[in-house]
Design a protein around this motif. Sequence first.
Motif, PDB file in Angstrom:
ATOM      1  N   GLY A   1      41.997  44.167  32.586  1.00 60.85           N
ATOM      2  CA  GLY A   1      40.677  44.288  32.440  1.00 60.85           C
ATOM      3  C   GLY A   1      40.245  45.656  32.765  1.00 60.85           C
ATOM      4  N   ALA A   2      38.737  45.782  32.662  1.00 59.50           N
ATOM      5  CA  ALA A   2      38.190  47.108  32.847  1.00 59.50           C
ATOM      6  C   ALA A   2      36.745  47.229  33.564  1.00 59.50           C
ATOM      7  N   ALA A   3      36.313  47.798  34.238  1.00 62.43           N
ATOM      8  CA  ALA A   3      34.898  47.941  34.641  1.00 62.43           C
ATOM      9  C   ALA A   3      34.354  49.402  34.324  1.00 62.43           C
ATOM     10  N   LEU A   4      33.131  49.409  33.543  1.00 66.23           N
ATOM     11  CA  LEU A   4      32.685  50.974  33.372  1.00 66.23           C
ATOM     12  C   LEU A   4      31.111  50.610  33.939  1.00 66.23           C
ATOM     13  N   ASP A   5      31.063  52.164  34.534  1.00 64.13           N
ATOM     14  CA  ASP A   5      29.736  52.241  34.891  1.00 64.13           C
ATOM     15  C   ASP A   5      29.125  53.569  34.226  1.00 64.13           C
ATOM     16  N   VAL A   6      30.181  53.988  33.300  1.00 61.64           N
ATOM     17  CA  VAL A   6      29.762  55.406  32.520  1.00 61.64           C
ATOM     18  C   VAL A   6      30.250  55.123  31.128  1.00 61.64           C
TER      19      VAL A   6
ATOM     20  N   PHE B   1      33.085  45.673  23.827  1.00 61.83           N
ATOM     21  CA  PHE B   1      33.276  45.390  25.228  1.00 61.83           C
ATOM     22  C   PHE B   1      32.362  44.283  25.618  1.00 61.83           C
ATOM     23  N   LYS B   2      31.168  44.067  25.043  1.00 66.31           N
ATOM     24  CA  LYS B   2      30.238  43.146  25.614  1.00 66.31           C
ATOM     25  C   LYS B   2      30.725  41.433  25.209  1.00 66.31           C
ATOM     26  N   LEU B   3      31.837  41.460  24.421  1.00 68.93           N
ATOM     27  CA  LEU B   3      32.383  40.328  24.028  1.00 68.93           C
ATOM     28  C   LEU B   3      33.501  39.843  24.880  1.00 68.93           C
ATOM     29  N   LEU B   4      33.799  40.609  25.696  1.00 62.20           N
ATOM     30  CA  LEU B   4      35.332  40.401  26.481  1.00 62.20           C
ATOM     31  C   LEU B   4      34.884  40.036  27.986  1.00 62.20           C
ATOM     32  N   LYS B   5      35.532  38.780  28.293  1.00 60.76           N
ATOM     33  CA  LYS B   5      35.334  38.069  29.835  1.00 60.76           C
ATOM     34  C   LYS B   5      35.796  39.389  30.858  1.00 60.76           C
ATOM     35  N   ASN B   6      36.811  40.236  30.327  1.00 63.91           N
ATOM     36  CA  ASN B   6      37.626  40.686  31.548  1.00 63.91           C
ATOM     37  C   ASN B   6      37.170  42.162  31.551  1.00 63.91           C
ATOM     38  N   VAL B   7      35.849  42.145  31.081  1.00 65.72           N
ATOM     39  CA  VAL B   7      35.157  43.608  31.210  1.00 65.72           C
ATOM     40  C   VAL B   7      34.014  43.506  31.930  1.00 65.72           C
TER      41      VAL B   7
ATOM     42  N   ILE C   1      34.521  50.339  44.811  1.00 59.27           N
ATOM     43  CA  ILE C   1      35.197  49.184  45.522  1.00 59.27           C
ATOM     44  C   ILE C   1      34.571  47.922  45.130  1.00 59.27           C
ATOM     45  N   GLY C   2      33.313  47.684  44.871  1.00 56.52           N
ATOM     46  CA  GLY C   2      32.660  46.609  44.472  1.00 56.52           C
ATOM     47  C   GLY C   2      33.292  46.046  43.025  1.00 56.52           C
ATOM     48  N   LEU C   3      33.317  47.175  41.960  1.00 59.15           N
ATOM     49  CA  LEU C   3      33.781  46.586  40.768  1.00 59.15           C
ATOM     50  C   LEU C   3      35.398  45.990  40.974  1.00 59.15           C
ATOM     51  N   ILE C   4      36.153  46.747  41.900  1.00 56.62           N
ATOM     52  CA  ILE C   4      37.617  46.248  41.758  1.00 56.62           C
ATOM     53  C   ILE C   4      37.584  44.899  42.376  1.00 56.62           C
ATOM     54  N   LEU C   5      36.766  44.632  43.369  1.00 53.93           N
ATOM     55  CA  LEU C   5      36.469  43.360  43.979  1.00 53.93           C
ATOM     56  C   LEU C   5      35.982  42.253  42.864  1.00 53.93           C
ATOM     57  N   ALA C   6      35.103  42.750  42.020  1.00 54.95           N
ATOM     58  CA  ALA C   6      34.555  41.947  41.081  1.00 54.95           C
ATOM     59  C   ALA C   6      35.497  41.461  40.130  1.00 54.95           C
TER      60      ALA C   6
ATOM     61  N   ILE D   1      34.307  37.718  39.806  1.00 54.00           N
ATOM     62  CA  ILE D   1      33.033  37.317  40.178  1.00 54.00           C
ATOM     63  C   ILE D   1      31.952  37.226  39.010  1.00 54.00           C
ATOM     64  N   VAL D   2      31.882  38.456  38.168  1.00 49.85           N
ATOM     65  CA  VAL D   2      30.843  38.310  37.337  1.00 49.85           C
ATOM     66  C   VAL D   2      30.865  37.183  36.089  1.00 49.85           C
ATOM     67  N   GLU D   3      32.440  37.109  35.816  1.00 47.61           N
ATOM     68  CA  GLU D   3      32.609  36.009  34.740  1.00 47.61           C
ATOM     69  C   GLU D   3      32.407  34.621  35.331  1.00 47.61           C
ATOM     70  N   GLY D   4      32.591  34.589  36.846  1.00 50.20           N
ATOM     71  CA  GLY D   4      32.233  33.336  37.332  1.00 50.20           C
ATOM     72  C   GLY D   4      30.798  32.868  37.227  1.00 50.20           C
ATOM     73  N   ASP D   5      29.847  34.118  37.670  1.00 47.71           N
ATOM     74  CA  ASP D   5      28.340  33.897  37.607  1.00 47.71           C
ATOM     75  C   ASP D   5      28.109  33.366  36.265  1.00 47.71           C
TER      76      ASP D   5
END
Length: 320
Positions: free
Chosen positions: A258-263, A274-280, A109-114, A119-123
């Motif tokens: 976008g995408a969020a990967l923990d694995v 992936f490290k170059l993309l703002k939406n990941v 859920i945290g990754l969906i919200l982020a 949120i990460v992009e803004g930080d």
Amino acid sequence: MSKVYLSAKLPEIATEKLIDAGFEVAVYNGNDLISHATLLENVADSDFLITPLSTKVDREIIDAAPNLKLIANFGAGFNNIDTDYAKEQGIVVTNTPKVSTNAVAEVTIGLILALSHRIVEGDKKMRREGFPGWAPLYFLGHEIAGKTLGIVGLGNIGSDVARKANALGMHVQYYKRTPLSDPEERSMKVTYAPLDTLIATSDFITINAPQTDENYHQFSTEAFEAMKSTAAIINVGRGPIIDEKALLNALTKDKIAGAALDVYENEPDVNDGFKLLKNVILTPHIGNATVEARDAMAKIVADNVILVDQGNSAKFIVNP
């Protein structure tokens, strides 16, 4: 005195329980992952092996430990262990399911919200350059209430994700090989969808499934082509379920939002693209990385060693 080898440092509750129970406990204290050669050497005279899911326990390791009675995997997954061969050798293999359910669901859920609120992009932006001040159209994201979440894998974790998503006002659909009964679906406020339908109609897709032979690269070019261009995918299940080259291509060509990967497919290696993309968003396999979850997992592996040593059946056997 029976010997237990821990191939990684664990929460203190594990070693304390084992020492109190009279075991000789040896621990790999390196900060990196244990090498195959080091594990091979240290497991040779061990009666029990406790190992994290990041460590491969193959036939060579098993053959090197003639006294081994139990391999207690520290994690819900167990693809790192040759469970069939262990069974042939009379070795019980266990895992630590259920206790990490809440932690992994919270991260999902945290990754969906982020992702949706950037949120990460803004930080990163604030740390790098700051911002010009509040403005009506500046740095807009999206609310998740009212959006459709598609959950792939509705086991313990997927079910908890569904409960949390419902509480946040999302519409939840799911895919699993054996759908729930109508009463179960109504109780959980979820709707079954065939995988192709879920892929095509979800605003967010979360992968909360274990790895199997059938779901290897389940999300490939075809799946990403079928997703909404505004949709995002979150993987907290297993890395190889996603074809990462296909995902990177879909993201760079704006096929999905976008995408969020923990694995990761080749964990711990991460595709530099992936490290170059703002939406990941990339996180270091922290799904169940909480004090609460890891302490509970430590208790399970230690208790299973004690049970087997006393001639009792272990809990959570994966190679019965």
